[in-house]
Design a protein around this motif. Sequence first.
Motif, PDB file in Angstrom:
ATOM      1  N   GLN A   1       6.649 -43.793   3.237  1.00  0.00           N
ATOM      2  CA  GLN A   1       5.550 -43.077   2.581  1.00  0.00           C
ATOM      3  C   GLN A   1       6.056 -41.826   1.878  1.00  0.00           C
ATOM      4  OE1 GLN A   1       1.931 -42.544   4.851  1.00  0.00           O
ATOM      5  NE2 GLN A   1       2.242 -44.450   5.966  1.00  0.00           N
ATOM      6  N   TRP A   2       6.972 -41.109   2.519  1.00  0.00           N
ATOM      7  CA  TRP A   2       7.535 -39.913   1.892  1.00  0.00           C
ATOM      8  C   TRP A   2       8.187 -40.256   0.551  1.00  0.00           C
ATOM      9  CZ3 TRP A   2       9.653 -36.871   6.668  1.00  0.00           C
ATOM     10  CH2 TRP A   2       9.105 -35.573   6.678  1.00  0.00           C
ATOM     11  N   THR A   3       8.829 -41.430   0.477  1.00  0.00           N
ATOM     12  CA  THR A   3       9.537 -41.816  -0.750  1.00  0.00           C
ATOM     13  C   THR A   3       8.694 -42.720  -1.641  1.00  0.00           C
ATOM     14  OG1 THR A   3      10.562 -43.722   0.361  1.00  0.00           O
ATOM     15  CG2 THR A   3      11.784 -41.640   0.401  1.00  0.00           C
ATOM     16  N   ASN A   4       7.407 -42.850  -1.327  1.00  0.00           N
ATOM     17  CA  ASN A   4       6.497 -43.662  -2.145  1.00  0.00           C
ATOM     18  C   ASN A   4       6.997 -45.095  -2.274  1.00  0.00           C
ATOM     19  OD1 ASN A   4       3.953 -43.411  -3.499  1.00  0.00           O
ATOM     20  ND2 ASN A   4       4.987 -43.624  -5.474  1.00  0.00           N
ATOM     21  N   ASP A   5       7.566 -45.607  -1.177  1.00  0.00           N
ATOM     22  CA  ASP A   5       8.099 -46.966  -1.076  1.00  0.00           C
ATOM     23  C   ASP A   5       9.360 -47.201  -1.903  1.00  0.00           C
ATOM     24  OD1 ASP A   5       6.294 -47.868   0.806  1.00  0.00           O
ATOM     25  OD2 ASP A   5       4.909 -48.720  -0.667  1.00  0.00           O
ATOM     26  N   GLU A   6       9.996 -46.123  -2.379  1.00  0.00           N
ATOM     27  CA  GLU A   6      11.316 -46.327  -2.978  1.00  0.00           C
ATOM     28  C   GLU A   6      12.320 -46.704  -1.892  1.00  0.00           C
ATOM     29  OE1 GLU A   6      12.741 -43.356  -5.649  1.00  0.00           O
ATOM     30  OE2 GLU A   6      10.990 -43.476  -6.964  1.00  0.00           O
ATOM     31  N   TRP A   7      12.106 -46.215  -0.693  1.00  0.00           N
ATOM     32  CA  TRP A   7      12.858 -46.652   0.479  1.00  0.00           C
ATOM     33  C   TRP A   7      11.989 -47.624   1.266  1.00  0.00           C
ATOM     34  CZ3 TRP A   7      15.902 -42.047   3.085  1.00  0.00           C
ATOM     35  CH2 TRP A   7      16.854 -41.564   2.174  1.00  0.00           C
ATOM     36  N   ILE A   8      12.634 -48.581   1.908  1.00  0.00           N
ATOM     37  CA  ILE A   8      11.916 -49.701   2.519  1.00  0.00           C
ATOM     38  C   ILE A   8      11.886 -49.576   4.036  1.00  0.00           C
ATOM     39  CG2 ILE A   8      11.849 -52.207   2.766  1.00  0.00           C
ATOM     40  CD1 ILE A   8      13.576 -52.355   0.196  1.00  0.00           C
ATOM     41  N   SER A   9      10.679 -49.628   4.590  1.00  0.00           N
ATOM     42  CA  SER A   9      10.515 -49.760   6.037  1.00  0.00           C
ATOM     43  C   SER A   9      10.429 -51.257   6.330  1.00  0.00           C
ATOM     44  CB  SER A   9       9.249 -49.035   6.514  1.00  0.00           C
ATOM     45  OG  SER A   9       9.087 -49.160   7.909  1.00  0.00           O
ATOM     46  N   THR A  10      11.528 -51.807   6.803  1.00  0.00           N
ATOM     47  CA  THR A  10      11.680 -53.254   6.889  1.00  0.00           C
ATOM     48  C   THR A  10      11.177 -53.818   8.216  1.00  0.00           C
ATOM     49  OG1 THR A  10      13.549 -53.316   5.352  1.00  0.00           O
ATOM     50  CG2 THR A  10      13.410 -55.113   6.937  1.00  0.00           C
TER      51      THR A  10
ATOM     52  N   PRO B   1       3.843 -38.554  -0.608  1.00  0.00           N
ATOM     53  CA  PRO B   1       4.933 -38.940  -1.498  1.00  0.00           C
ATOM     54  C   PRO B   1       5.569 -37.746  -2.200  1.00  0.00           C
ATOM     55  CG  PRO B   1       3.147 -40.500  -1.704  1.00  0.00           C
ATOM     56  CD  PRO B   1       2.637 -39.385  -0.830  1.00  0.00           C
ATOM     57  N   LEU B   2       6.898 -37.728  -2.176  1.00  0.00           N
ATOM     58  CA  LEU B   2       7.646 -36.657  -2.835  1.00  0.00           C
ATOM     59  C   LEU B   2       7.430 -36.735  -4.348  1.00  0.00           C
ATOM     60  CD1 LEU B   2      10.941 -37.277  -0.851  1.00  0.00           C
ATOM     61  CD2 LEU B   2       9.440 -35.289  -0.567  1.00  0.00           C
ATOM     62  N   PRO B   3       7.232 -35.600  -4.996  1.00  0.00           N
ATOM     63  CA  PRO B   3       7.030 -35.626  -6.454  1.00  0.00           C
ATOM     64  C   PRO B   3       8.159 -36.335  -7.191  1.00  0.00           C
ATOM     65  CG  PRO B   3       6.509 -33.463  -5.565  1.00  0.00           C
ATOM     66  CD  PRO B   3       7.111 -34.246  -4.438  1.00  0.00           C
ATOM     67  N   THR B   4       9.378 -36.231  -6.663  1.00  0.00           N
ATOM     68  CA  THR B   4      10.524 -36.873  -7.319  1.00  0.00           C
ATOM     69  C   THR B   4      10.494 -38.391  -7.177  1.00  0.00           C
ATOM     70  OG1 THR B   4      11.789 -36.487  -5.286  1.00  0.00           O
ATOM     71  CG2 THR B   4      12.038 -34.874  -7.067  1.00  0.00           C
ATOM     72  N   CYS B   5       9.606 -38.908  -6.303  1.00  0.00           N
ATOM     73  CA  CYS B   5       9.506 -40.349  -6.090  1.00  0.00           C
ATOM     74  C   CYS B   5       8.253 -40.955  -6.723  1.00  0.00           C
ATOM     75  CB  CYS B   5       9.537 -40.667  -4.594  1.00  0.00           C
ATOM     76  SG  CYS B   5      11.094 -40.253  -3.781  1.00  0.00           S
ATOM     77  N   VAL B   6       7.536 -40.149  -7.475  1.00  0.00           N
ATOM     78  CA  VAL B   6       6.341 -40.628  -8.178  1.00  0.00           C
ATOM     79  C   VAL B   6       6.593 -40.487  -9.680  1.00  0.00           C
ATOM     80  CG1 VAL B   6       3.866 -40.360  -8.525  1.00  0.00           C
ATOM     81  CG2 VAL B   6       4.856 -39.906  -6.268  1.00  0.00           C
ATOM     82  N   ALA B   7       6.642 -41.610 -10.367  1.00  0.00           N
ATOM     83  CA  ALA B   7       6.931 -41.595 -11.801  1.00  0.00           C
ATOM     84  C   ALA B   7       5.821 -40.895 -12.575  1.00  0.00           C
ATOM     85  CB  ALA B   7       7.106 -43.017 -12.313  1.00  0.00           C
ATOM     86  N   ALA B   8       6.192 -40.316 -13.693  1.00  0.00           N
ATOM     87  CA  ALA B   8       5.225 -39.617 -14.536  1.00  0.00           C
ATOM     88  C   ALA B   8       4.103 -40.555 -14.948  1.00  0.00           C
ATOM     89  CB  ALA B   8       5.930 -39.065 -15.775  1.00  0.00           C
ATOM     90  N   GLY B   9       2.869 -40.091 -14.762  1.00  0.00           N
ATOM     91  CA  GLY B   9       1.706 -40.881 -15.136  1.00  0.00           C
ATOM     92  C   GLY B   9       1.233 -41.833 -14.061  1.00  0.00           C
ATOM     93  N   GLU B  10       1.956 -41.942 -12.958  1.00  0.00           N
ATOM     94  CA  GLU B  10       1.553 -42.829 -11.866  1.00  0.00           C
ATOM     95  C   GLU B  10       0.908 -42.036 -10.738  1.00  0.00           C
ATOM     96  OE1 GLU B  10       4.682 -45.267 -10.424  1.00  0.00           O
ATOM     97  OE2 GLU B  10       4.964 -46.342 -12.321  1.00  0.00           O
ATOM     98  N   GLU B  11       0.059 -42.726  -9.980  1.00  0.00           N
ATOM     99  CA  GLU B  11      -0.561 -42.123  -8.810  1.00  0.00           C
ATOM    100  C   GLU B  11       0.264 -42.442  -7.571  1.00  0.00           C
ATOM    101  OE1 GLU B  11      -3.309 -40.169  -8.521  1.00  0.00           O
ATOM    102  OE2 GLU B  11      -3.288 -40.098 -10.710  1.00  0.00           O
ATOM    103  N   PRO B  12       0.346 -41.523  -6.608  1.00  0.00           N
ATOM    104  CA  PRO B  12       1.038 -41.833  -5.345  1.00  0.00           C
ATOM    105  C   PRO B  12       0.383 -43.024  -4.657  1.00  0.00           C
ATOM    106  CG  PRO B  12       0.562 -39.483  -5.520  1.00  0.00           C
ATOM    107  CD  PRO B  12      -0.177 -40.146  -6.637  1.00  0.00           C
ATOM    108  N   ARG B  13       1.187 -43.800  -3.939  1.00  0.00           N
ATOM    109  CA  ARG B  13       0.667 -44.972  -3.244  1.00  0.00           C
ATOM    110  C   ARG B  13      -0.040 -44.608  -1.941  1.00  0.00           C
ATOM    111  NH1 ARG B  13       5.139 -49.857  -3.693  1.00  0.00           N
ATOM    112  NH2 ARG B  13       5.380 -49.830  -5.965  1.00  0.00           N
TER     113      ARG B  13
END
Length: 336
Positions: free
Chosen positions: A260-269, A303-315
């Motif tokens: 969640q912190w990485t907005n799913d850029e990292w995977i909790s498997t 979600p960290l701001p660095t993990c949320v692309a411009a124009g997208e909403e946090p997951r």
Amino acid sequence: MSDHTAVIQDVVPVIDITDLRSDDVARRRAVGKEIDGACREIGFFQITGHGLPDELVAGVYDTAKEFFAQPMATKREVAQPNPKTVRGYTAVGEQAFAYNEDTSAPGDLHEKFDVGPHVVSDDPYFSIENAGPHFIPNQWPSSPAGMQQAWESYFEAADDLCRLIMRGFALGLDLPEDFFADKIDKDISMLRAIHYPHQEEPPAPGQMRAGAHTDYGSLTIVRPEVAPGGLQVFTQDGDWVDVPVIPGALVVNIGDLMAQWTNDEWISTRHRVANPPRDVVADTERMSIVFFHQPNYDAVIEPLPTCVAAGEEPRYAPTTSGDHLTMKFEKTHQKA
């Protein structure tokens, strides 16, 4: 979804974290980037150079083995009191990790013993009124002797190791190296020994040593054991893959809060502990020593701001570490 299993060491990379202690930031950052790659691909890795002394691991393992060998009535003297108060003993079948995924499953084929932080402080932060169950006293059995000392020593060392790994997380994510420091300085982590008894009888349909689940917090450190029926991870290709036991290495995986912190850029498997093959004649007993690292109960996870692309909403909407953990505990405890 495939139930095919394999042993593929490359799926779970081995990372030497010695250089996280280096005075050279470039060397520290290089380890962070290795961790970042593993967390993006599978969310699991094994670490060497971790610095946990063998005698600390042996202290927990040996006392746990002696504890679990005692009669059930003795173990029940320190039974976990309720789903929110994860301290003490839980018997075989009283927990089902599959509930974490809102699925029905028979109780898992393991017993466990849990302890939390051993904090002695007058700071209101640690009081029951503010912290709820997260800093309540641990339950210690009268036997074996030395169990409390062995477990508290390991807890402190594992907690320090997690703080080191979290610095590696920050470096891997191109954050300030101390980004997580004030969010994990009063963590609500847990140390658990999980005993998987020898299986005399076949499991019930769908019953596992530990059902498929993801972990809850920031990261988990596992000291596994070489024995039939072990840890498996679910790959992005849809296969269950055995995680090999490497002498001297520890298995690390990230949990839901890190995803969640990485907005799913990292995977909790998803992972599970498989049953031993029925054709194994030898004793299939095994035990794992597991340290679940969990940020401070009031740490806000968003979600960290660095993990949320411009124009997208946090997951994910913001949550706190403590609220998330309590919710998960209630789900995984076997319903009566």
